[in-house]
Design a protein around this motif. Structure first.
Motif, PDB file in Angstrom:
ATOM      1  N   GLN A   1       0.844  -1.119   0.012  1.00 53.10           N
ATOM      2  CA  GLN A   1       0.073   0.090   0.005  1.00 53.10           C
ATOM      3  C   GLN A   1       0.916   1.194  -0.141  1.00 53.10           C
ATOM      4  O   GLN A   1       1.697   1.390   0.941  1.00 53.10           O
ATOM      5  CB  GLN A   1      -1.097  -0.110   1.155  1.00 53.10           C
ATOM      6  N   VAL A   2       0.707   2.162  -0.780  1.00 52.72           N
ATOM      7  CA  VAL A   2       1.488   3.300  -1.000  1.00 52.72           C
ATOM      8  C   VAL A   2       0.776   4.474  -0.495  1.00 52.72           C
ATOM      9  O   VAL A   2      -0.488   4.597  -0.661  1.00 52.72           O
ATOM     10  CB  VAL A   2       1.744   3.643  -2.407  1.00 52.72           C
ATOM     11  N   GLN A   3       1.220   5.117   0.512  1.00 52.32           N
ATOM     12  CA  GLN A   3       0.709   6.078   1.157  1.00 52.32           C
ATOM     13  C   GLN A   3       1.445   7.597   0.813  1.00 52.32           C
ATOM     14  O   GLN A   3       2.553   7.756   0.600  1.00 52.32           O
ATOM     15  CB  GLN A   3       0.688   6.028   2.877  1.00 52.32           C
ATOM     16  N   LEU A   4       0.668   8.482   0.820  1.00 50.72           N
ATOM     17  CA  LEU A   4       0.819   9.942   0.322  1.00 50.72           C
ATOM     18  C   LEU A   4       0.351  10.837   1.736  1.00 50.72           C
ATOM     19  O   LEU A   4      -0.678  10.553   1.984  1.00 50.72           O
ATOM     20  CB  LEU A   4      -0.040  10.325  -0.812  1.00 50.72           C
TER      21      LEU A   4
ATOM     22  N   ASP B   1       0.569   7.848  -9.123  1.00 53.10           N
ATOM     23  CA  ASP B   1       0.421   6.453  -9.692  1.00 53.10           C
ATOM     24  C   ASP B   1       1.788   5.986 -10.006  1.00 53.10           C
ATOM     25  O   ASP B   1       2.616   6.776 -10.710  1.00 53.10           O
ATOM     26  CB  ASP B   1      -0.648   6.462 -10.762  1.00 53.10           C
ATOM     27  N   GLY B   2       1.915   4.562 -10.226  1.00 53.49           N
ATOM     28  CA  GLY B   2       3.087   3.917 -10.383  1.00 53.49           C
ATOM     29  C   GLY B   2       3.058   2.412 -10.366  1.00 53.49           C
ATOM     30  O   GLY B   2       2.092   1.866 -10.391  1.00 53.49           O
ATOM     31  N   VAL B   3       4.161   1.817 -10.055  1.00 54.44           N
ATOM     32  CA  VAL B   3       4.257   0.472  -9.801  1.00 54.44           C
ATOM     33  C   VAL B   3       4.659   0.082  -8.289  1.00 54.44           C
ATOM     34  O   VAL B   3       5.667   1.026  -7.904  1.00 54.44           O
ATOM     35  CB  VAL B   3       5.381  -0.206 -10.779  1.00 54.44           C
ATOM     36  N   GLN B   4       4.159  -0.639  -7.626  1.00 50.09           N
ATOM     37  CA  GLN B   4       4.526  -1.093  -6.406  1.00 50.09           C
ATOM     38  C   GLN B   4       4.752  -2.591  -6.326  1.00 50.09           C
ATOM     39  O   GLN B   4       4.644  -3.361  -7.226  1.00 50.09           O
ATOM     40  CB  GLN B   4       3.402  -0.668  -5.187  1.00 50.09           C
ATOM     41  N   SER B   5       5.554  -2.999  -5.181  1.00 50.24           N
ATOM     42  CA  SER B   5       5.787  -4.447  -5.074  1.00 50.24           C
ATOM     43  C   SER B   5       5.288  -4.929  -3.891  1.00 50.24           C
ATOM     44  O   SER B   5       5.374  -4.437  -2.792  1.00 50.24           O
ATOM     45  CB  SER B   5       7.285  -4.617  -4.829  1.00 50.24           C
ATOM     46  N   ASP B   6       4.290  -5.991  -3.894  1.00 51.68           N
ATOM     47  CA  ASP B   6       3.695  -6.666  -2.885  1.00 51.68           C
ATOM     48  C   ASP B   6       4.056  -7.999  -2.773  1.00 51.68           C
ATOM     49  O   ASP B   6       3.683  -8.864  -3.488  1.00 51.68           O
ATOM     50  CB  ASP B   6       2.005  -6.446  -3.058  1.00 51.68           C
ATOM     51  N   ARG B   7       4.960  -8.402  -1.686  1.00 51.09           N
ATOM     52  CA  ARG B   7       5.354  -9.572  -1.614  1.00 51.09           C
ATOM     53  C   ARG B   7       6.087  -9.980  -2.631  1.00 51.09           C
ATOM     54  O   ARG B   7       5.758 -11.314  -3.018  1.00 51.09           O
ATOM     55  CB  ARG B   7       4.406 -10.429  -0.823  1.00 51.09           C
ATOM     56  N   GLY B   8       6.903  -9.220  -3.413  1.00 49.23           N
ATOM     57  CA  GLY B   8       7.603  -9.771  -4.708  1.00 49.23           C
ATOM     58  C   GLY B   8       6.942  -9.781  -5.884  1.00 49.23           C
ATOM     59  O   GLY B   8       7.530 -10.058  -6.905  1.00 49.23           O
ATOM     60  N   THR B   9       5.578  -9.398  -5.666  1.00 48.52           N
ATOM     61  CA  THR B   9       4.830  -9.037  -7.064  1.00 48.52           C
ATOM     62  C   THR B   9       4.478  -7.744  -7.498  1.00 48.52           C
ATOM     63  O   THR B   9       4.021  -6.924  -6.783  1.00 48.52           O
ATOM     64  CB  THR B   9       3.229 -10.015  -6.715  1.00 48.52           C
ATOM     65  N   LEU B  10       4.680  -7.397  -8.644  1.00 50.95           N
ATOM     66  CA  LEU B  10       4.629  -6.056  -9.115  1.00 50.95           C
ATOM     67  C   LEU B  10       3.026  -5.735  -9.596  1.00 50.95           C
ATOM     68  O   LEU B  10       2.683  -6.650 -10.017  1.00 50.95           O
ATOM     69  CB  LEU B  10       5.686  -5.828 -10.210  1.00 50.95           C
TER      70      LEU B  10
END
Length: 122
Positions: free
Chosen positions: A1-4, A97-106
Protein backbone atom coordinates in the motif's frame (compact mmCIF):
# COMPACT_ATOMS: atom_id res chain seq x y z
CA UNK A 1 0.00 0.00 0.00
CA UNK A 2 1.49 3.31 -1.09
CA UNK A 3 0.70 6.20 1.22
CA UNK A 4 0.90 9.90 0.48
CA UNK A 5 1.23 12.55 3.16
CA UNK A 6 0.84 16.25 2.46
CA UNK A 7 2.08 19.14 4.56
CA UNK A 8 2.48 22.88 4.34
CA UNK A 9 -1.06 24.16 4.15
CA UNK A 10 -2.26 27.09 6.19
CA UNK A 11 -3.68 30.59 6.22
CA UNK A 12 -2.11 33.31 4.11
CA UNK A 13 -3.13 36.74 2.88
CA UNK A 14 -3.83 37.63 -0.73
CA UNK A 15 -0.57 37.95 -2.61
CA UNK A 16 1.28 35.70 -0.21
CA UNK A 17 3.08 32.41 -0.79
CA UNK A 18 2.93 28.88 0.52
CA UNK A 19 4.81 25.70 -0.27
CA UNK A 20 3.07 22.34 -0.10
CA UNK A 21 4.99 19.09 0.20
CA UNK A 22 3.99 15.51 -0.47
CA UNK A 23 5.91 12.39 0.50
CA UNK A 24 5.13 8.95 -0.86
CA UNK A 25 6.02 5.85 1.14
CA UNK A 26 5.56 2.12 0.81
CA UNK A 27 6.95 -0.58 -1.44
CA UNK A 28 7.37 1.76 -4.37
CA UNK A 29 9.12 0.48 -7.46
CA UNK A 30 8.54 3.60 -9.49
CA UNK A 31 6.19 6.55 -9.76
CA UNK A 32 4.90 7.61 -13.17
CA UNK A 33 2.89 10.69 -12.39
CA UNK A 34 2.59 12.85 -9.31
CA UNK A 35 0.21 15.70 -9.06
CA UNK A 36 -1.76 18.19 -7.03
CA UNK A 37 -5.50 18.62 -7.16
CA UNK A 38 -7.76 20.86 -5.13
CA UNK A 39 -11.37 20.97 -4.07
CA UNK A 40 -13.18 24.03 -2.83
CA UNK A 41 -16.48 23.78 -0.93
CA UNK A 42 -19.33 23.02 -3.28
CA UNK A 43 -17.03 22.51 -6.25
CA UNK A 44 -15.57 19.54 -8.05
CA UNK A 45 -11.99 18.48 -7.54
CA UNK A 46 -9.79 20.15 -10.15
CA UNK A 47 -6.29 19.73 -11.48
CA UNK A 48 -3.70 22.12 -10.11
CA UNK A 49 -0.52 20.64 -11.53
CA UNK A 50 0.98 17.30 -12.49
CA UNK A 51 4.50 16.22 -13.34
CA UNK A 52 5.62 13.22 -15.32
CA UNK A 53 9.10 12.49 -16.70
CA UNK A 54 10.11 15.91 -15.51
CA UNK A 55 7.46 17.65 -17.58
CA UNK A 56 4.98 19.81 -15.64
CA UNK A 57 1.47 20.64 -16.64
CA UNK A 58 -0.65 23.27 -14.92
CA UNK A 59 -4.28 24.13 -14.62
CA UNK A 60 -5.13 27.39 -16.40
CA UNK A 61 -6.00 29.18 -13.18
CA UNK A 62 -2.54 28.68 -11.64
CA UNK A 63 -0.23 29.05 -14.65
CA UNK A 64 2.55 31.51 -13.96
CA UNK A 65 1.91 31.51 -10.21
CA UNK A 66 2.46 27.91 -9.08
CA UNK A 67 5.48 25.68 -9.64
CA UNK A 68 5.52 21.92 -9.22
CA UNK A 69 8.73 20.05 -8.54
CA UNK A 70 9.61 16.46 -7.82
CA UNK A 71 12.53 14.57 -6.30
CA UNK A 72 12.40 11.11 -7.83
CA UNK A 73 15.07 9.69 -5.53
CA UNK A 74 13.13 10.68 -2.41
CA UNK A 75 9.61 10.16 -3.80
CA UNK A 76 8.68 13.69 -2.80
CA UNK A 77 6.93 16.53 -4.55
CA UNK A 78 6.43 20.18 -3.79
CA UNK A 79 4.08 22.89 -4.97
CA UNK A 80 5.34 26.44 -4.65
CA UNK A 81 2.35 28.76 -4.67
CA UNK A 82 2.93 32.48 -5.23
CA UNK A 83 0.60 35.43 -5.68
CA UNK A 84 -2.16 33.56 -3.91
CA UNK A 85 -5.75 34.67 -4.39
CA UNK A 86 -8.88 34.02 -2.32
CA UNK A 87 -10.11 31.74 -5.09
CA UNK A 88 -7.13 29.47 -4.42
CA UNK A 89 -8.75 28.55 -1.11
CA UNK A 90 -9.37 24.79 -1.11
CA UNK A 91 -8.24 21.47 0.23
CA UNK A 92 -5.19 20.43 -1.76
CA UNK A 93 -4.61 16.76 -2.45
CA UNK A 94 -1.48 14.96 -3.54
CA UNK A 95 -1.82 12.09 -5.98
CA UNK A 96 0.53 9.53 -7.44
CA UNK A 97 0.40 6.49 -9.65
CA UNK A 98 3.05 3.99 -10.55
CA UNK A 99 4.30 0.51 -9.74
CA UNK A 100 4.60 -1.12 -6.32
CA UNK A 101 5.88 -4.43 -5.05
CA UNK A 102 3.62 -6.57 -2.91
CA UNK A 103 5.47 -9.58 -1.50
CA UNK A 104 7.57 -9.78 -4.62
CA UNK A 105 4.69 -9.29 -7.05
CA UNK A 106 4.66 -6.10 -9.08
CA UNK A 107 1.44 -4.23 -9.51
CA UNK A 108 0.16 -0.78 -10.28
CA UNK A 109 -1.04 1.68 -7.68
CA UNK A 110 -2.93 4.91 -7.56
CA UNK A 111 -3.02 6.80 -4.30
CA UNK A 112 -4.32 10.03 -2.80
CA UNK A 113 -3.23 11.91 0.27
CA UNK A 114 -5.56 13.02 3.00
CA UNK A 115 -5.48 16.65 1.88
CA UNK A 116 -4.19 19.86 3.37
CA UNK A 117 -6.21 23.05 3.77
CA UNK A 118 -5.07 26.24 2.09
CA UNK A 119 -6.97 29.39 2.99
CA UNK A 120 -6.26 32.73 1.35
CA UNK A 121 -7.79 35.75 3.07
CA UNK A 122 -8.71 38.89 1.19
Amino acid sequence: QVQLVESGGGLVRTGGSLTLSCTASGNIVGINVMGWYRQAPGKQRELVAIISSGIPKYGDSVKGRFTIARDNAKNTMTLQMNSLKPEDTAVYYCSADGVQSDRGTLGSFGSWGQGTQVTVSS
